[in-house]
Scaffold this active site. Structure first.
Site, PDB file in Angstrom:
ATOM      1  N   HIS A  43      47.590  33.736  36.278  1.00  0.00           N
ATOM      2  CA  HIS A  43      46.840  33.457  35.055  1.00  0.00           C
ATOM      3  C   HIS A  43      47.081  32.024  34.592  1.00  0.00           C
ATOM      4  CE1 HIS A  43      45.437  37.537  34.605  1.00  0.00           C
ATOM      5  NE2 HIS A  43      46.664  38.002  34.697  1.00  0.00           N
ATOM      6  N   ALA A 173      51.226  44.738  29.433  1.00  0.00           N
ATOM      7  CA  ALA A 173      49.900  44.455  28.867  1.00  0.00           C
ATOM      8  C   ALA A 173      48.795  45.108  29.692  1.00  0.00           C
ATOM      9  CB  ALA A 173      49.678  42.947  28.775  1.00  0.00           C
ATOM     10  N   ASP A 174      48.794  44.849  31.001  1.00  0.00           N
ATOM     11  CA  ASP A 174      47.785  45.467  31.867  1.00  0.00           C
ATOM     12  C   ASP A 174      47.934  46.981  31.885  1.00  0.00           C
ATOM     13  OD1 ASP A 174      45.934  43.598  33.458  1.00  0.00           O
ATOM     14  OD2 ASP A 174      47.847  42.556  33.537  1.00  0.00           O
TER      15      ASP A 174
END
Length: 254
Positions: A43, A173-174
């Protein structure tokens, strides 16, 4: 020979997260008392030339700090190029099955056990240590499978049994998004799945880690049973630290 990261033998290994594409940031970070740094190329916009110079920055300031690169995906051709830079560890996102984990191990392992292409590069001191590096590379590199989906957690036990997977890394988070409870960090469902992944690691003697951004969450994750943590992220620390100084200045300037 063994990896500098050596998660199983250090006392609560602690690292930090880098997503700013700057060798200076990597060098400054490695000067801190960290066991490892994670350089995130999944990312971020950084390319391999920048990553290589960031690794140089880490090695220059602290020979004991391990460098882990999170790659964009489980792609053996890209993994080969990252490994040739001379990293100490590789973190691969979205591993969901034992088959994918075996594919990862094969990609980072030299023949005859694996399928990693053989060539000289920075990892082998540009050929000066070519034979020695090829003989010992499998022991020098820490291979970490990132589990961050519902399916991945449900297969965590099988993933943890794969020989060559050295550790598991949970992406909250994912995972929260995959479970339909995005950013609901106190969700019972989310924490149930996190606990299942941690237990799978412990059952198969594989260290389990995660990323913690907020200082107040560190104790929670340690108490939850994580074996190692990446604490803080450069962009978040830069923003929050600077904002705190600005707020203090404005408050005193009233």
């Amino acid at each position: 020979m063994q990896s500098k990261i050596n998660l199983e033998q250090k006392t609560y290994p602690t690292g930090t997260w880098i997503s700013i594409n700057s060798p200076t940031v990597a060098e400054v970070t490695a000067s801190l008392p960290v066991d490892f740094v994670v350089i995130d190329t999944e990312h971020s916009a950084m390319g391999l030339e920048t990553v290589e110079n960031m690794i140089r920055g880490v090695d220059a300031v602290n020979k004991d700090t391990g460098s882990i690169v999170r790659v964009p995906g489980n792609d053996k051709d890209h993994l080969k190029r990252v490994l040739d830079i001379g990293v100490d560890g590789i973190l691969v996102p979205r591993i969901e099955t034992a088959e994918q984990a075996r594919s990862l191990v094969e990609a980072v392992t030299y023949p005859p056990k694996g399928d990693r292409g053989i060539a000289s590069g920075r990892a082998s001191n540009y050929g000066d240590d070519f034979q020695k590096y090829v003989e010992h590379a499998d022991d020098l590199i820490t291979t970490i499978a990132q589990i961050e989906t519902k399916r991945g957690v449900e297969n965590a036990s099988e993933i943890a049994t794969v020989e060559g997977i050295d550790a598991i890394f949970i992406g909250p988070a994912d995972l929260s998004g995959s479970l339909g409870v995005f950013a609901q960090w106190d969700s019972e469902l989310l924490n149930q799945y996190i606990n299942e992944a941690i237990q799978a690691g412990k059952e198969h003697q594989k260290p389990v880690g995660t990323l913690v951004i907020q200082q107040e969450d560190i104790k929670t994750r340690i108490d939850q049973g994580f074996d190692f943590l990446a604490v803080g992220k450069d962009t978040s620390t830069l923003g929050s630290g600077t904002n705190e100084l600005i707020s203090t200045c404005k408050d005193h300037g009233k």
